[in-house]
Motif scaffolding. Structure first.
Motif, PDB file in Angstrom:
ATOM      1  N   LEU A  12       0.831  -1.203   0.000  1.00  0.00           N
ATOM      2  CA  LEU A  12       0.000   0.000   0.000  1.00  0.00           C
ATOM      3  C   LEU A  12       0.868   1.256   0.000  1.00  0.00           C
ATOM      4  O   LEU A  12       1.936   1.279   0.616  1.00  0.00           O
ATOM      5  CB  LEU A  12      -0.898   0.014   1.238  1.00  0.00           C
ATOM      6  CG  LEU A  12      -1.915  -1.126   1.350  1.00  0.00           C
ATOM      7  CD1 LEU A  12      -2.718  -0.971   2.637  1.00  0.00           C
ATOM      8  CD2 LEU A  12      -2.837  -1.155   0.150  1.00  0.00           C
ATOM      9  N   PRO A  13       0.377   2.322  -0.643  1.00  0.00           N
ATOM     10  CA  PRO A  13       1.091   3.600  -0.582  1.00  0.00           C
ATOM     11  C   PRO A  13       0.916   4.225   0.799  1.00  0.00           C
ATOM     12  O   PRO A  13       0.086   3.786   1.598  1.00  0.00           O
ATOM     13  CB  PRO A  13       0.382   4.440  -1.646  1.00  0.00           C
ATOM     14  CG  PRO A  13      -1.025   3.896  -1.660  1.00  0.00           C
ATOM     15  CD  PRO A  13      -0.876   2.412  -1.397  1.00  0.00           C
ATOM     16  N   ALA A  14       1.660   5.279   1.065  1.00  0.00           N
ATOM     17  CA  ALA A  14       1.472   6.027   2.310  1.00  0.00           C
ATOM     18  C   ALA A  14       0.041   6.563   2.340  1.00  0.00           C
ATOM     19  O   ALA A  14      -0.501   6.966   1.308  1.00  0.00           O
ATOM     20  CB  ALA A  14       2.469   7.164   2.401  1.00  0.00           C
ATOM     21  N   VAL A  36       4.271   3.717   3.593  1.00  0.00           N
ATOM     22  CA  VAL A  36       4.254   2.675   2.567  1.00  0.00           C
ATOM     23  C   VAL A  36       4.569   1.365   3.270  1.00  0.00           C
ATOM     24  O   VAL A  36       5.518   1.292   4.053  1.00  0.00           O
ATOM     25  CB  VAL A  36       5.315   2.960   1.473  1.00  0.00           C
ATOM     26  CG1 VAL A  36       5.421   1.782   0.517  1.00  0.00           C
ATOM     27  CG2 VAL A  36       5.011   4.249   0.741  1.00  0.00           C
ATOM     28  N   CYS A  37       3.748   0.351   3.042  1.00  0.00           N
ATOM     29  CA  CYS A  37       3.999  -0.919   3.721  1.00  0.00           C
ATOM     30  C   CYS A  37       3.337  -2.078   3.001  1.00  0.00           C
ATOM     31  O   CYS A  37       2.399  -1.888   2.226  1.00  0.00           O
ATOM     32  CB  CYS A  37       3.530  -0.863   5.173  1.00  0.00           C
ATOM     33  SG  CYS A  37       1.753  -0.630   5.407  1.00  0.00           S
ATOM     34  N   GLU A  63     -12.903  -4.021   6.194  1.00  0.00           N
ATOM     35  CA  GLU A  63     -11.585  -4.353   5.659  1.00  0.00           C
ATOM     36  C   GLU A  63     -10.597  -4.365   6.816  1.00  0.00           C
ATOM     37  O   GLU A  63     -10.546  -3.415   7.597  1.00  0.00           O
ATOM     38  CB  GLU A  63     -11.153  -3.325   4.612  1.00  0.00           C
ATOM     39  CG  GLU A  63     -12.034  -3.337   3.389  1.00  0.00           C
ATOM     40  CD  GLU A  63     -11.697  -2.247   2.391  1.00  0.00           C
ATOM     41  OE1 GLU A  63     -12.278  -2.259   1.306  1.00  0.00           O
ATOM     42  OE2 GLU A  63     -10.857  -1.365   2.698  1.00  0.00           O
ATOM     43  N   VAL A  64      -9.828  -5.445   6.923  1.00  0.00           N
ATOM     44  CA  VAL A  64      -8.880  -5.615   8.031  1.00  0.00           C
ATOM     45  C   VAL A  64      -7.484  -5.695   7.429  1.00  0.00           C
ATOM     46  O   VAL A  64      -7.218  -6.511   6.539  1.00  0.00           O
ATOM     47  CB  VAL A  64      -9.199  -6.888   8.842  1.00  0.00           C
ATOM     48  CG1 VAL A  64      -8.220  -7.040   9.997  1.00  0.00           C
ATOM     49  CG2 VAL A  64     -10.643  -6.854   9.349  1.00  0.00           C
ATOM     50  N   TYR A  65      -6.577  -4.847   7.932  1.00  0.00           N
ATOM     51  CA  TYR A  65      -5.205  -4.755   7.420  1.00  0.00           C
ATOM     52  C   TYR A  65      -4.203  -5.009   8.545  1.00  0.00           C
ATOM     53  O   TYR A  65      -4.337  -4.440   9.626  1.00  0.00           O
ATOM     54  CB  TYR A  65      -4.936  -3.351   6.864  1.00  0.00           C
ATOM     55  CG  TYR A  65      -5.816  -2.966   5.704  1.00  0.00           C
ATOM     56  CD1 TYR A  65      -5.393  -3.166   4.396  1.00  0.00           C
ATOM     57  CD2 TYR A  65      -7.069  -2.406   5.915  1.00  0.00           C
ATOM     58  CE1 TYR A  65      -6.200  -2.804   3.318  1.00  0.00           C
ATOM     59  CE2 TYR A  65      -7.885  -2.048   4.847  1.00  0.00           C
ATOM     60  CZ  TYR A  65      -7.441  -2.247   3.556  1.00  0.00           C
ATOM     61  OH  TYR A  65      -8.240  -1.890   2.503  1.00  0.00           O
ATOM     62  N   HIS A  66      -3.195  -5.811   8.254  1.00  0.00           N
ATOM     63  CA  HIS A  66      -2.088  -6.055   9.183  1.00  0.00           C
ATOM     64  C   HIS A  66      -0.792  -5.753   8.444  1.00  0.00           C
ATOM     65  O   HIS A  66      -0.523  -6.381   7.399  1.00  0.00           O
ATOM     66  CB  HIS A  66      -2.040  -7.512   9.621  1.00  0.00           C
ATOM     67  CG  HIS A  66      -3.117  -7.918  10.556  1.00  0.00           C
ATOM     68  ND1 HIS A  66      -2.905  -8.840  11.549  1.00  0.00           N
ATOM     69  CD2 HIS A  66      -4.420  -7.555  10.671  1.00  0.00           C
ATOM     70  CE1 HIS A  66      -4.024  -9.035  12.225  1.00  0.00           C
ATOM     71  NE2 HIS A  66      -4.961  -8.256  11.708  1.00  0.00           N
ATOM     72  N   PRO A 119       1.306  -0.945  12.088  1.00  0.00           N
ATOM     73  CA  PRO A 119      -0.017  -0.955  12.687  1.00  0.00           C
ATOM     74  C   PRO A 119      -0.918  -2.047  12.109  1.00  0.00           C
ATOM     75  O   PRO A 119      -0.618  -2.688  11.112  1.00  0.00           O
ATOM     76  CB  PRO A 119      -0.565   0.423  12.337  1.00  0.00           C
ATOM     77  CG  PRO A 119       0.027   0.713  10.990  1.00  0.00           C
ATOM     78  CD  PRO A 119       1.421   0.108  11.058  1.00  0.00           C
ATOM     79  N   VAL A 120      -2.045  -2.183  12.780  1.00  0.00           N
ATOM     80  CA  VAL A 120      -3.180  -2.979  12.334  1.00  0.00           C
ATOM     81  C   VAL A 120      -4.333  -1.995  12.254  1.00  0.00           C
ATOM     82  O   VAL A 120      -4.472  -1.135  13.124  1.00  0.00           O
ATOM     83  CB  VAL A 120      -3.485  -4.105  13.353  1.00  0.00           C
ATOM     84  CG1 VAL A 120      -4.824  -4.750  13.072  1.00  0.00           C
ATOM     85  CG2 VAL A 120      -2.350  -5.126  13.381  1.00  0.00           C
ATOM     86  N   TRP A 121      -5.144  -2.091  11.202  1.00  0.00           N
ATOM     87  CA  TRP A 121      -6.282  -1.174  11.130  1.00  0.00           C
ATOM     88  C   TRP A 121      -7.476  -1.839  10.456  1.00  0.00           C
ATOM     89  O   TRP A 121      -7.336  -2.846   9.775  1.00  0.00           O
ATOM     90  CB  TRP A 121      -5.919   0.155  10.478  1.00  0.00           C
ATOM     91  CG  TRP A 121      -5.543   0.157   9.029  1.00  0.00           C
ATOM     92  CD1 TRP A 121      -6.348   0.493   7.971  1.00  0.00           C
ATOM     93  CD2 TRP A 121      -4.257  -0.131   8.464  1.00  0.00           C
ATOM     94  NE1 TRP A 121      -5.649   0.419   6.801  1.00  0.00           N
ATOM     95  CE2 TRP A 121      -4.361   0.036   7.072  1.00  0.00           C
ATOM     96  CE3 TRP A 121      -3.031  -0.519   8.993  1.00  0.00           C
ATOM     97  CZ2 TRP A 121      -3.293  -0.178   6.200  1.00  0.00           C
ATOM     98  CZ3 TRP A 121      -1.958  -0.740   8.140  1.00  0.00           C
ATOM     99  CH2 TRP A 121      -2.096  -0.556   6.767  1.00  0.00           C
TER     100      TRP A 121
END
Length: 155
Positions: free
Chosen positions: A8-10, A93-94, A149-152, A129-131
């Protein structure tokens, strides 16, 4: 449930901090008031949100509270408008592992567990982070069909 790896972008977001006791009712109330506070700020400052409401967990919870940031993704040019209790954050970015949870918020912990398990299976390192982005409004959509939507973040 499909779990995907993405880069993902910043992403810039505005938020308020909350740290309710670790109970579903207190967490729900803290999220509702947090989202309301940030949403009101967005409207008062002519900022268009770039997402539905989100909660971000910068650190794993310890003790009897669940600290998180309640807010919205925004366009980076609006970041300088943050003031008072409204803070600005940037998710760098990650790489992430992500899934779309469908159903009650009470079962989100299972989606998080599935993502952690998939992260380990792929040999990736868990990080923060997790969001979560709450795609559907549970006041207008049946809670059993709400999408989150769950992001790690991973390394």
């Amino acid at each position: 449930m499909e779990i995907k790896r993405k880069t993902l972008p910043a992403q810039t977001y505005l938020y308020v901090e909350r740290a309710p006791k670790f109970s579903p009712e207190e967490i729900s109330n803290a999220m509702a008031t947090g989202f309301g506070e940030v949403y009101t700020f967005l409207g008062q400052n002519n900022i268009a949100p770039a997402s539905m409401p989100m909660s971000l967990y910068a650190d794993m919870p310890t003790g009897d509270t669940m600290p998180f940031r309640a807010g919205f993704l925004i366009h980076s040019e609006d970041a300088s408008k943050a003031t008072g209790n409204i803070k600005v954050g940037v998710i760098p970015v990650c790489d992430v592992m992500m899934a779309t949870h469908i159903g009650s918020y009470a079962n989100l912990n299972q989606t998080h567990k599935n993502i952690w398990d998939a992260t380990e299976k792929e040999g990736l390192t868990k990080t923060m982070p997790v969001w979560e982005i709450y795609v559907d409004d549970p006041t207008t959509v049946d809670p059993e069909t709400c999408r989150t939507e769950v992001y790690h973040a991973v390394k």
